[in-house]
Design a protein around this motif. Structure first.
Motif, PDB file in Angstrom:
ATOM      1  N   LEU A  60       0.727  -1.215  -0.087  1.00 18.17           N
ATOM      2  CA  LEU A  60       0.049  -0.023  -0.152  1.00 18.17           C
ATOM      3  C   LEU A  60       0.874   1.277   0.084  1.00 18.17           C
ATOM      4  O   LEU A  60       0.152   2.203  -0.150  1.00 18.17           O
ATOM      5  N   ARG A  61       2.031   1.205  -0.019  1.00 16.50           N
ATOM      6  CA  ARG A  61       2.935   2.169   0.024  1.00 16.50           C
ATOM      7  C   ARG A  61       3.477   3.033  -1.196  1.00 16.50           C
ATOM      8  O   ARG A  61       3.178   2.551  -2.183  1.00 16.50           O
ATOM      9  N   GLN A  62       3.640   4.276  -0.926  1.00 23.14           N
ATOM     10  CA  GLN A  62       4.197   5.086  -1.838  1.00 23.14           C
ATOM     11  C   GLN A  62       5.344   5.801  -1.550  1.00 23.14           C
ATOM     12  O   GLN A  62       5.637   5.748  -0.360  1.00 23.14           O
ATOM     13  N   THR A  63       6.095   6.230  -2.555  1.00 23.93           N
ATOM     14  CA  THR A  63       7.505   6.895  -2.107  1.00 23.93           C
ATOM     15  C   THR A  63       7.110   8.467  -1.734  1.00 23.93           C
ATOM     16  O   THR A  63       6.378   9.119  -2.336  1.00 23.93           O
ATOM     17  N   PRO A  64       7.362   8.674  -0.480  1.00 24.07           N
ATOM     18  CA  PRO A  64       7.034  10.164  -0.141  1.00 24.07           C
ATOM     19  C   PRO A  64       7.733  11.029  -0.769  1.00 24.07           C
ATOM     20  O   PRO A  64       8.971  11.061  -1.164  1.00 24.07           O
ATOM     21  N   ARG A  65       7.009  12.361  -1.210  1.00 20.89           N
ATOM     22  CA  ARG A  65       7.734  13.271  -1.813  1.00 20.89           C
ATOM     23  C   ARG A  65       8.739  14.030  -0.838  1.00 20.89           C
ATOM     24  O   ARG A  65       9.507  14.575  -1.537  1.00 20.89           O
ATOM     25  N   CYS A  66       8.360  14.094   0.120  1.00 21.09           N
ATOM     26  CA  CYS A  66       8.980  15.215   1.208  1.00 21.09           C
ATOM     27  C   CYS A  66      10.207  14.535   1.839  1.00 21.09           C
ATOM     28  O   CYS A  66      10.380  13.132   2.242  1.00 21.09           O
ATOM     29  N   GLY A  79       3.775   8.390   3.024  1.00 20.38           N
ATOM     30  CA  GLY A  79       4.043   7.092   2.708  1.00 20.38           C
ATOM     31  C   GLY A  79       2.984   6.088   1.973  1.00 20.38           C
ATOM     32  O   GLY A  79       3.258   5.081   1.637  1.00 20.38           O
ATOM     33  N   LEU A  80       1.734   6.415   2.061  1.00 17.01           N
ATOM     34  CA  LEU A  80       0.473   5.703   1.836  1.00 17.01           C
ATOM     35  C   LEU A  80      -0.012   6.258   0.488  1.00 17.01           C
ATOM     36  O   LEU A  80      -0.195   7.508   0.370  1.00 17.01           O
ATOM     37  N   ARG A  81      -0.319   5.456  -0.337  1.00 18.73           N
ATOM     38  CA  ARG A  81      -0.793   5.771  -1.532  1.00 18.73           C
ATOM     39  C   ARG A  81      -2.166   6.511  -1.158  1.00 18.73           C
ATOM     40  O   ARG A  81      -2.926   6.208  -0.589  1.00 18.73           O
ATOM     41  N   TYR A  82      -2.452   7.477  -1.966  1.00 17.79           N
ATOM     42  CA  TYR A  82      -3.558   8.301  -1.896  1.00 17.79           C
ATOM     43  C   TYR A  82      -4.914   7.752  -1.846  1.00 17.79           C
ATOM     44  O   TYR A  82      -5.700   8.041  -0.922  1.00 17.79           O
ATOM     45  N   GLY A  83      -5.047   6.754  -2.847  1.00 14.36           N
ATOM     46  CA  GLY A  83      -6.317   5.967  -2.739  1.00 14.36           C
ATOM     47  C   GLY A  83      -6.601   5.318  -1.523  1.00 14.36           C
ATOM     48  O   GLY A  83      -7.796   5.235  -0.948  1.00 14.36           O
ATOM     49  N   GLU A  84      -5.411   4.840  -0.938  1.00 12.90           N
ATOM     50  CA  GLU A  84      -5.562   4.134   0.147  1.00 12.90           C
ATOM     51  C   GLU A  84      -5.919   4.930   1.601  1.00 12.90           C
ATOM     52  O   GLU A  84      -6.736   4.736   2.274  1.00 12.90           O
ATOM     53  N   GLN A  85      -5.255   6.167   1.392  1.00 11.81           N
ATOM     54  CA  GLN A  85      -5.579   6.997   2.589  1.00 11.81           C
ATOM     55  C   GLN A  85      -6.984   7.274   2.624  1.00 11.81           C
ATOM     56  O   GLN A  85      -7.832   7.385   3.656  1.00 11.81           O
ATOM     57  N   LEU A  86      -7.580   7.748   1.412  1.00  8.77           N
ATOM     58  CA  LEU A  86      -9.126   8.053   1.405  1.00  8.77           C
ATOM     59  C   LEU A  86      -9.721   6.913   1.907  1.00  8.77           C
ATOM     60  O   LEU A  86     -10.821   6.988   2.872  1.00  8.77           O
ATOM     61  N   ARG A  87      -9.357   5.528   1.609  1.00  4.65           N
ATOM     62  CA  ARG A  87     -10.197   4.247   2.236  1.00  4.65           C
ATOM     63  C   ARG A  87     -10.230   4.200   3.578  1.00  4.65           C
ATOM     64  O   ARG A  87     -11.075   3.911   4.141  1.00  4.65           O
ATOM     65  N   PHE A  88      -8.975   4.249   4.179  1.00  3.09           N
ATOM     66  CA  PHE A  88      -8.836   4.280   5.605  1.00  3.09           C
ATOM     67  C   PHE A  88      -9.378   5.523   6.348  1.00  3.09           C
ATOM     68  O   PHE A  88      -9.966   5.395   7.443  1.00  3.09           O
ATOM     69  N   LYS A  89      -9.451   6.692   5.629  1.00  2.00           N
ATOM     70  CA  LYS A  89     -10.134   7.534   6.050  1.00  2.00           C
ATOM     71  C   LYS A  89     -11.830   7.497   6.572  1.00  2.00           C
ATOM     72  O   LYS A  89     -12.173   7.624   7.677  1.00  2.00           O
ATOM     73  N   ALA A  90     -12.318   6.977   5.505  1.00  2.00           N
ATOM     74  CA  ALA A  90     -13.768   6.397   5.577  1.00  2.00           C
ATOM     75  C   ALA A  90     -13.788   5.395   6.508  1.00  2.00           C
ATOM     76  O   ALA A  90     -14.748   5.116   7.210  1.00  2.00           O
ATOM     77  N   GLU A  91     -12.976   4.299   6.692  1.00  2.00           N
ATOM     78  CA  GLU A  91     -13.079   3.188   7.673  1.00  2.00           C
ATOM     79  C   GLU A  91     -12.924   3.839   9.095  1.00  2.00           C
ATOM     80  O   GLU A  91     -13.694   3.224   9.835  1.00  2.00           O
TER      81      GLU A  91
END
Length: 419
Positions: A60-66, A79-91
């Motif tokens: 589920l990870r992505q390379t962080p930009r900062c 470090g988390l893919r943006y689509g996964e961020q949204l899914r976890f926020k809803a959960e």
């Protein structure tokens, strides 16, 4: 201590959970990560990892930009893919509130913040280090705030070097310069710079300050008279305009150093539209109205709006925004919990993080059919609803707006209807 294991889920505040003999909260870790924890500390009744290593990354990870990710406390989820961020926020929102709601992502996930408060200390200049109240990450850039971050920080460091002003010492609680606050109008291009210091500038220092930050449209120096570690002071204009403007759709807002304004200009339109779509009738009461963010927007759409806000300065700004946009809205100073709620079709509440508390009973006893509850704190909403609002209101609908990419936080607009 050496504990290995896989992160299976996230805590309510977005930390990875490592289960074993003792549950360990691991920052910057996500489900699917395999980690080694060497050291922990107890804080607020939890055991938090302070020395840990990522052994195998989650898919589920992505390379962080900062380049400061993992130390800076600003972005736990970069470090988390943006689509996964949204899914976890809803959960996480559903886990806390019991409400299943769709989540709308931010139209822009980089350079989206319209304000940043850079702490100026003897330990460094930048943002707070995660988990260490005395730690500061020396910043070179901030990709969630602005492409101009490096320019702002270069100007600040050069200004401090030339004037010899002393940065704030977090341990001794002494020094002269404490924060640099920068605000950007993302849709207007206007820029405000506000230096928060424990001393007034001499004429020479003021002139140097204006020279180094000549690129700002509005320039302030805020005198801080307390030792609290926050970017607040009594602002004095040093150059340029007294306000900058931000434009969201067809509404313009004035911004001042002491104004609270939603930090993500790009996603703010989504939040305003959600509130507009949930609003019914003609007469609207905007409790905790602030600078009129919701009230002015709704007035622009033909609603008759009254706003109540405790902060007199925010009310003054709201009235200026009414005049600027030529709309029908009235704002006054008052306590939300003491506001007589008359013949309104919809009441909008956007309370502080602690929630409505006493004002919730006021709504229950009112005759208002519809309440729109806006909040970035689902725990506060749950308490308000379970302890007060559910006596009279049912949850009709809700929508989540990601105002805070790369963090566990999410803004909710919740439609409550009288039963």
């Amino acid at each position: 201590m050496r504990i290995r294991g896989e992160i299976k889920e996230l805590s309510a505040d977005g930390l990875g959970l490592l289960e074993g003999e003792r549950r360990i909260h691991v920052p910057f870790a996500y489900p699917g990560d395999y980690v080694l924890v060497r050291r922990t500390k107890r804080r607020f009744g939890r055991r938090i990892a302070t020395d840990f290593e990522l052994l195998e990354p989650s898919p589920l990870r992505q390379t962080p930009r900062c380049p400061h990710f993992g130390a800076c406390g600003g972005c736990l989820w970069q470090g988390l893919r943006y689509g996964e961020q949204l899914r976890f926020k809803a959960e996480l929102f559903e886990r806390i509130t019991g409400i299943s709601a769709p989540v709308k992502g931010s139209p822009q996930i980089w350079d989206f913040r319209n304000v940043s408060n850079f702490i100026v200390t003897a330990e460094g200049i930048g943002l707070k280090e995660y988990g260490d109240p005395l730690g500061v990450v020396e910043l070179s850039e901030c990709p969630v705030f602005s492409k101009g971050t490096s320019e702002y920080l270069r100007a600040l460091r050069a200004f401090l070097s030339e004037t010899g002003l002393e940065p704030w010492d977090l341990k001794r609680k002494a020094g002269e310069v404490h924060y640099l606050q920068v605000r950007e109008g993302k849709f207007t291009g206007e820029l405000m710079v506000n230096l928060v210091a424990h001393t007034k500038p001499s004429k020479e220092v003021a002139e140097v300050f204006r020279d180094y930050f000549s690129f700002a449209d509005s320039l302030y120096w805020s005198l801080k008279t307390d030792e609290r570690d926050d970017p607040r002071g009594e602002p004095e204009i040093m150059g340029g305009e007294p306000f900058i403007r931000e434009r969201i759709g067809d509404v313009a807002y004035l911004i001042h150093p002491n104004s609270f304004f939603q930090t993500n200009s790009y996603a703010l339109w989504l939040l305003l539209k959600a509130v507009e779509d949930f609003t019914d009738g003609e007469k609207v009461l905007d409790l905790y109205s602030g600078v009129g963010t919701f009230g002015v927007w709704l007035a622009k759409r033909g609603f008759e709006v009254d706003g109540v806000e405790l902060n007199p300065f925010a009310v003054e700004m709201a009235r200026k925004n009414v005049e600027l946009n030529g709309v029908n809205a009235r704002f006054r100073v008052g306590r939300a919990e003491e506001t007589p709620i008359g013949d309104y079709d919809t009441v909008i509440v956007d309370p502080p993080r602690k929630g409505l508390r006493e004002a919730a009973e006021l709504l229950v006893k009112s005759g208002v059919e519809r309440v729109i509850y806006v909040s970035c704190n689902p725990k506060a909403f749950r308490l308000d609803y379970e302890n007060h609002l559910r006596k009279t209101y049912r949850i009709e609908d809700a929508i989540l707006i990601d105002m805070f990419p790369h963090t566990p936080h999410v803004e909710a607009a919740i439609w409550l209807e009288r039963t």
